[in-house]
Design a protein around this motif. Structure first.
Motif, short mmCIF file in Angstrom:
data_model
loop_
_atom_site.label_atom_id
_atom_site.label_comp_id
_atom_site.label_asym_id
_atom_site.label_seq_id
_atom_site.Cartn_x
_atom_site.Cartn_y
_atom_site.Cartn_z
N GLU A 73 0.62 -1.26 0.13
CA GLU A 73 0.15 0.01 -0.04
C GLU A 73 0.84 1.26 0.00
N ASP A 74 1.71 1.40 0.94
CA ASP A 74 2.62 2.54 0.96
C ASP A 74 3.69 2.65 -0.08
N ARG A 75 3.64 1.60 -1.35
CA ARG A 75 4.44 2.00 -2.40
C ARG A 75 3.63 2.34 -3.84
N VAL A 76 2.24 2.37 -3.51
CA VAL A 76 1.33 2.77 -4.53
C VAL A 76 0.94 4.23 -4.24
N VAL A 77 1.62 5.08 -5.21
CA VAL A 77 1.56 6.82 -4.84
C VAL A 77 0.80 7.27 -5.95
N PRO A 78 -0.22 8.31 -5.68
CA PRO A 78 -0.30 9.34 -6.94
C PRO A 78 0.69 10.35 -7.26
N VAL A 79 0.97 10.51 -8.57
CA VAL A 79 2.21 11.05 -8.87
C VAL A 79 1.91 12.40 -8.31
N ASP A 80 0.77 13.21 -8.24
CA ASP A 80 0.86 14.53 -7.58
C ASP A 80 0.94 14.74 -6.27
#
Length: 507
Positions: free
Chosen positions: A422-429
Motif C-alpha cells: 500500500e505504501d508503495r502505490v502513490v499518486p504522482v501529484d
C-alpha cells in the motif's frame, strides 16, 4: 373404440378414466413450470426416436362466425415411429417409458408427453408409423383423457398435433411464446429444428431454431471433450451455468462455484430431475463442474490475460489520441475479476495502461512491471494524463493511468494496490512537482514589477535568476516558488520527498 388412459399396462377395460387417472395427469401437467414446455418435451421425444429433422408448424384457421378459430400446433419428426405395442404398453400408460433402461435417452419417467394437456387442447392427435410397417396409427386424445386408436396410410416418423381454440390475437401471442420457448429450451438441439407459421395474423414466418453450441462474450472458449461432451465458457462478471443434453436445456442457474465465468455444457450423461426443473446431482454433474473449473483455470485464464492486455492497450491509445475509451467499463469489470480465482492475475501478467509512453519505447502504451527499467520499488498512478505525467515519461518513469477505466477507476487502482504494498502505490501529484517558468511576455505588469524588485536580492540568496512559474503536481496550491534555474531549461521535474524545495508564501 374409445378407451381411457391406464395407470398400468394390465388395467382392465373401463368406460371412463378413473379419478386416479385424472388426478395423476393433472399433477403431471402442473409439474411443468412453463406452459410451453410441451414443445421441449416433444422435441426431446423426437430426438429419443432418432429423428434427423424436426419441424414445428402453427396453422391458424379463423372461424367466420365467432372470433375463436382453430390453431393447429404440430411437431413432426422423421424418427423410427411407434407401433401398436409401443403405444398400448407405454404411451397410454402413465408413469411408464420405453427409455427406462436406455442411457442414451433423455426422458426416463414416462411423463413428458402429458405436458401437451397444459396447453388446453380440445384434441391431441398422434400420427406415427414405422418404415417397415404396412400401415401407420392415429391416436386421438380427448380432454377427458380417453383416446381412440385407428389405422392410417403408412408413414415414417411421428406427428403430434394439438387443436387449440384461440382468437386471432391469442394465436399471434401463442406463436411468439412458441418461438421464445423453442429458443430457450432447444437452442442447440442435435437435429435441424424449424418453426413455421401459416395464417397467424402477425404474419407467416419460417425460423431455424438450432444453432452451433457456442457462447457469446469478449473472452470465450469452446472445448470438445469427446464426441458427446462439449463445454463453452465466457468471462463475465455475472456468473451462470446452463446444462444441456443433446442441445436441450435441462437447467440454468446463477448458482455456480466459478465466479466471473458464464459457462454451459452439453453432455449425454446429464439428465433432468423427475420434476424437470433441475439437473440431477450425480457423478455426471460432478464431472461437468470439474471439467469447467479446470478449463477456467487454464485455457480461459490464458485468453483472459491476453484480452486484458488488448483492452488496456486500446484504452491507453484512445486516451493518448484524446478519444473516448471503448473498453472503459470492460477494463473496470475485468480488474475486479483479476483479483480472485479462477483468474487471479500475477503482477507481471497485468498490462497496465500508461498515461504516456516512455521515452525509451514510444510505441509501448502499456507496461507489465517486468524486470528492467520498470522494476522500481514504487508504483505511480494518475487519474488522467497531464504535463506532469508527460515529464515523468520523458524520464522513463512509468505512470499507470487508472482513469482509462472511467467511473471504474477505483477497480483498477484496487488491482494495483493488491499487487504491491500500500505504501508503495502513490499518486504522482502527491510526490512529484513539475515547475515551468512563464515567459516574460506572458506576465502581467505587476508580476514583472515583482520580479524586478526581487533581482537585487538574488546574490544574498545565492541565486542567479528568479522566475515566476506554474506548478503541476505536488504544491500546485501555492502561488509561486523560487528555485535555482538554468535559463536554457523549460521545466523542472522535482521529487518533492527527496529534493529541497523552498516555497514563497502567496500572502
Amino acid at each position: 373404440m374409445t378407451t381411457p388412459f391406464r395407470t398400468r399396462p394390465d388395467d382392465g377395460p373401463q368406460l371412463s378414466a378413473s379419478e386416479a387417472v385424472h388426478d395423476a395427469i393433472h399433477q403431471m401437467v402442473r409439474q411443468f413450470a412453463d406452459p410451453m414446455a410441451w414443445l421441449r418435451e416433444l422435441v426431446q421425444n423426437a430426438l429419443d426416436a432418432g429423428a434427423s429433422a424436426i419441424s414445428v408448424h402453427l396453422d391458424y384457421q379463423p372461424d367466420r362466425v365467432s372470433d375463436r378459430g382453430a390453431l393447429l400446433a404440430s411437431v413432426t419428426d422423421d424418427g423410427h415411429g411407434m407401433d401398436q405395442d409401443t403405444i398400448e404398453r407405454s404411451l397410454v400408460v402413465l408413469f411408464r417409458s420405453t427409455k427406462d433402461r436406455d442411457p442414451t435417452k433423455i426422458g426416463k419417467f414416462g411423463v413428458g408427453f402429458f405436458s401437451v394437456f397444459g396447453a388446453g387442447p380440445s384434441i391431441v392427435t398422434v400420427d406415427s408409423g414405422r418404415a417397415d410397417a404396412p400401415e401407420a396409427l392415429r391416436l386421438s386424445f380427448r380432454p377427458d383423457f380417453t383416446y381412440e386408436l385407428e389405422a392410417i396410410p403408412p408413414r415414417r416418423g411421428t406427428t403430434v398435433t394439438l387443436t387449440l381454440q384461440r382468437s386471432a390475437a391469442q394465436a399471434s401471442e401463442f406463436a411468439e411464446r412458441s418461438l421464445a420457448a423453442l429458443s430457450r429450451w432447444c437452442p442447440h438441439v442435435a437435429a435441424p429444428l424449424q418453426l413455421s407459421t401459416h395464417g397467424i395474423p402477425a404474419g407467416d414466418r419460417d425460423v431455424r431454431i438450432d444453432r452451433p453450441f457456442d457462447i457469446e462474450g469478449p473472452v470465450t472458449l469452446t472445448h470438445r471433450v469427446d464426441a458427446r461432451t462439449v463445454l463453452a465458457l465466457a468471462v463475465d462478471p455475472v456468473a451462470s451455468v446452463a446444462f444441456y443434453n443433446r442441445g436441450i436445456l435441462l437447467h440454468a442457474t446463477t448458482d455456480t462455484p466459478l465466479p466471473g465465468v458464464r459457462w454451459k455444457i452439453d453432455a449425454h450423461d446429464l439428465h433432468h430431475t423427475v420434476s424437470r426443473d433441475n439437473v440431477r446431482r450425480d457423478a455426471a454433474f460432478a464431472r461437468a463442474q470439474q471439467l469447467a473449473a479446470e478449463l477456467a483455470r487454464t485455457a480461459l485464464r490464458e485468453r483472459f490475460v491476453a484480452a486484458f492486455a488488448a483492452a488496456a492497450s486500446r484504452s491507453a491509445s484512445a486516451r493518448h489520441a484524446k478519444q473516448p475509451s471503448p473498453d472503459a467499463a470492460l477494463l473496470a469489470a475485468w480488474a475486479r475479476l483479476a483479483l480472485d480465482a479462477p483468474f487471479k492475475l500475477k503482477p507481471a501478467e497485468v498490462a497496465w495502461p500508461l498515461a504516456h509512453p516512455l521515452a525509451s519505447d514510444p510505441s509501448k502504451v502499456t507496461a507489465s512491471f517486468a524486470p528492467g527499467i520498470l522494476q522500481r520499488p514504487e508504483r505511480r498512478y494518475a487519474v488522467e494524463p497531464s504535463a506532469l505525467t508527460a515529464a515523468l515519461a520523458r524520464k522513463d518513469i512509468p505512470v499507470v493511468d487508472i482513469g482509462v477505466a472511467g467511473p471504474g477507476a477505483e477497480a483498477l487502482l484496487a488491482l494495483l494496490r493488491a499487487h504491491h504494498h500500500e505504501d508503495r502505490v502513490v499518486p504522482v501529484d502527491a510526490r512529484y512537482l513539475l515547475a515551468r517558468p512563464l515567459h516574460a511576455n506572458d506576465l502581467v505588469p505587476h508580476a514583472r514589477k515583482l520580479l524586478e524588485a526581487l533581482r537585487p536580492l538574488l546574490p544574498a540568496l545565492g541565486l542567479r535568476e528568479v522566475f515566476l512559474g506554474t506548478i503541476d503536481g505536488y504544491g500546485r496550491d501555492r502561488a509561486f516558488a523560487a528555485f535555482a534555474h538554468d535559463p536554457r531549461a523549460t521545466e523542472f521535474l522535482l521529487d518533492a520527498t527527496r529534493e529541497c524545495v523552498t516555497w514563497s508564501s502567496s500572502a
